[in-house]
Scaffold this motif. Structure first.
Motif, PDB file in Angstrom:
ATOM      1  N   ALA A 161     -39.926  -0.650 -11.045  1.00  0.00           N
ATOM      2  CA  ALA A 161     -39.374  -0.032 -12.249  1.00  0.00           C
ATOM      3  C   ALA A 161     -37.862   0.077 -12.064  1.00  0.00           C
ATOM      4  N   THR A 162     -37.120  -0.753 -12.753  1.00  0.00           N
ATOM      5  CA  THR A 162     -35.694  -0.912 -12.444  1.00  0.00           C
ATOM      6  C   THR A 162     -34.872   0.337 -12.749  1.00  0.00           C
ATOM      7  N   ARG A 163     -35.296   1.173 -13.691  1.00  0.00           N
ATOM      8  CA  ARG A 163     -34.527   2.382 -13.978  1.00  0.00           C
ATOM      9  C   ARG A 163     -34.481   3.320 -12.771  1.00  0.00           C
ATOM     10  N   GLN A 164     -35.538   3.307 -11.969  1.00  0.00           N
ATOM     11  CA  GLN A 164     -35.589   4.159 -10.786  1.00  0.00           C
ATOM     12  C   GLN A 164     -35.252   3.409  -9.500  1.00  0.00           C
ATOM     13  N   GLN A 165     -35.627   2.134  -9.426  1.00  0.00           N
ATOM     14  CA  GLN A 165     -35.548   1.404  -8.160  1.00  0.00           C
ATOM     15  C   GLN A 165     -34.490   0.323  -8.121  1.00  0.00           C
ATOM     16  N   GLY A 166     -33.918  -0.022  -9.270  1.00  0.00           N
ATOM     17  CA  GLY A 166     -32.999  -1.151  -9.294  1.00  0.00           C
ATOM     18  C   GLY A 166     -33.750  -2.466  -9.280  1.00  0.00           C
ATOM     19  N   ARG A 167     -33.026  -3.540  -9.296  1.00  0.00           N
ATOM     20  CA  ARG A 167     -33.641  -4.865  -9.349  1.00  0.00           C
ATOM     21  C   ARG A 167     -34.053  -5.330  -7.950  1.00  0.00           C
ATOM     22  N   PRO A 168     -35.123  -6.109  -7.849  1.00  0.00           N
ATOM     23  CA  PRO A 168     -35.549  -6.590  -6.530  1.00  0.00           C
ATOM     24  C   PRO A 168     -34.547  -7.580  -5.948  1.00  0.00           C
ATOM     25  N   ASP A 169     -34.507  -7.647  -4.636  1.00  0.00           N
ATOM     26  CA  ASP A 169     -33.616  -8.564  -3.923  1.00  0.00           C
ATOM     27  C   ASP A 169     -34.314  -9.920  -3.826  1.00  0.00           C
ATOM     28  N   LEU A 170     -33.991 -10.811  -4.735  1.00  0.00           N
ATOM     29  CA  LEU A 170     -34.669 -12.103  -4.767  1.00  0.00           C
ATOM     30  C   LEU A 170     -34.301 -12.970  -3.568  1.00  0.00           C
ATOM     31  N   ALA A 171     -33.082 -12.838  -3.082  1.00  0.00           N
ATOM     32  CA  ALA A 171     -32.684 -13.606  -1.896  1.00  0.00           C
ATOM     33  C   ALA A 171     -33.536 -13.209  -0.691  1.00  0.00           C
ATOM     34  N   ALA A 172     -33.824 -11.918  -0.560  1.00  0.00           N
ATOM     35  CA  ALA A 172     -34.677 -11.458   0.534  1.00  0.00           C
ATOM     36  C   ALA A 172     -36.101 -11.976   0.374  1.00  0.00           C
ATOM     37  N   LEU A 173     -36.590 -11.996  -0.859  1.00  0.00           N
ATOM     38  CA  LEU A 173     -37.918 -12.561  -1.104  1.00  0.00           C
ATOM     39  C   LEU A 173     -37.959 -14.037  -0.722  1.00  0.00           C
ATOM     40  N   ALA A 174     -36.905 -14.757  -1.070  1.00  0.00           N
ATOM     41  CA  ALA A 174     -36.862 -16.185  -0.760  1.00  0.00           C
ATOM     42  C   ALA A 174     -36.846 -16.432   0.739  1.00  0.00           C
ATOM     43  N   SER A 175     -36.094 -15.635   1.479  1.00  0.00           N
ATOM     44  CA  SER A 175     -36.002 -15.847   2.929  1.00  0.00           C
ATOM     45  C   SER A 175     -37.302 -15.507   3.640  1.00  0.00           C
ATOM     46  N   ALA A 176     -38.137 -14.676   3.028  1.00  0.00           N
ATOM     47  CA  ALA A 176     -39.387 -14.269   3.671  1.00  0.00           C
ATOM     48  C   ALA A 176     -40.542 -15.228   3.404  1.00  0.00           C
TER      49      ALA A 176
END
Length: 302
Positions: A161-176
């Motif tokens: 939920a971006t209002r509370q958590q901000g946007r996900p780190d897509l670069a981190a998802l890609a590296s994993a």
């Protein structure tokens, strides 16, 4: 067209309703995850929606519709006027976003972009390979099927939920991700643009609600020859091929009118099309709503 009735209509999130469309004249056409259909609404508009139910269910289709406050009449009609028991014509399913076999899947959905992802996630999970979903929305209340997903897939689903958590780190998802893993993404344009920057092109498969900003050479006039009737029509610089054909009495089906749904596909018998669609027209085909011609004329199977 297939004949259905609205069997269920219910809210599934803020400004989102789910429709269950039940067959009235025999089994519905089969479909695979990623497919969408066109609904012909009683106000004469045709709109496309991703199928988000169970492909094994041949008696009904399920779609979900978010109310668009800048609606051109489709989502507004569904939310304000459509009722249970109403008959709706539904097209045969089309799929420009197929789920391919892979050793690992990451699904990335933004808001109503969860709809094509739902059956993909179900199919991928049944194939017994690693599967995860990152589901992004402004708030949990705005995210359709969030409870259904958490109940079915547990920790494999991450709700952001971006209002509370901000946007996900897509670069981190890609590296994993492991080598060979594929990413399926559907959602708003900015999210998909960020995904295209984070994931290699051969790893990411994306479906957009709206075409990505692109530039083309200025429009030029061309002729469209309707081979079966022998008639030639002129397509001026300021009109689309679809509109010219419609005004000339050729009722070409259409949905999005933005080159993302594929409903206005035509066969080209001669000439060189200029493809401006988002989904990649097959060889010898053109989408009449946006694409034009690089040659002085196109000969169409009309």
């Amino acid at each position: 067209m297939q004949q259905t009735i609205v069997d269920q209509i219910e809210p599934v999130a803020d400004d989102v309703v789910s429709l269950v469309l039940r067959a009235t004249t025999g089994p519905l056409a089969p479909w695979e995850p990623g497919a969408h259909v066109d609904l012909t609404l009683p106000n004469w508009l045709t709109r496309q929606y991703s199928l988000c139910g169970d492909p094994a269910d041949r008696e009904s289709y399920r779609v979900a519709v978010r109310y668009d406050r800048l609606s051109r009449g489709g989502s507004e009609y569904i939310h304000r006027f459509l009722r249970r028991g109403r008959a709706l014509d539904v097209s045969l399913p089309r799929n420009h976003f197929p789920l391919l076999p892979a050793p690992e899947y990451l699904f990335l959905a933004g808001g109503i972009g969860i709809t094509p992802i739902l059956p993909m996630l179900r199919a991928a999970a049944a194939s017994d390979v690693p599967v995860s979903l990152v589901y992004v929305g402004q708030s949990v209340a705005s995210m359709p099927f969030a409870d259904e997903l958490r109940s079915a897939y547990g920790e494999r689903v991450r709700i952001v939920a971006t209002r509370q958590q901000g946007r996900p780190d897509l670069a981190a998802l890609a590296s994993a991700l492991n080598p060979g893993a594929v990413v399926y993404a559907c959602g708003p344009g900015p999210m998909l643009t960020a995904a295209e920057a984070a994931f290699p092109a051969g790893q990411l498969y994306a479906e957009r609600f709206r075409p990505a900003p692109r530039s083309f050479a200025p429009n030029t006039e061309f002729e469209a020859v309707c081979a079966r009737s022998g008639r030639t029509v002129r397509v001026p610089e300021d009109e689309s091929l679809l509109d010219v054909l419609t005004h000339a009495g050729y009722p070409v089906p259409s949905g999005c009118r933005e080159g993302v749904c594929g409903s206005c596909e035509l066969t080209v018998l001669d000439g060189e099309p200029e493809h401006r669609d988002e989904i990649g027209a097959p060889e010898g085909r053109v989408y009449a709503c946006v694409s034009r011609a690089l040659s002085p004329r196109l000969v169409l199977d009309l």
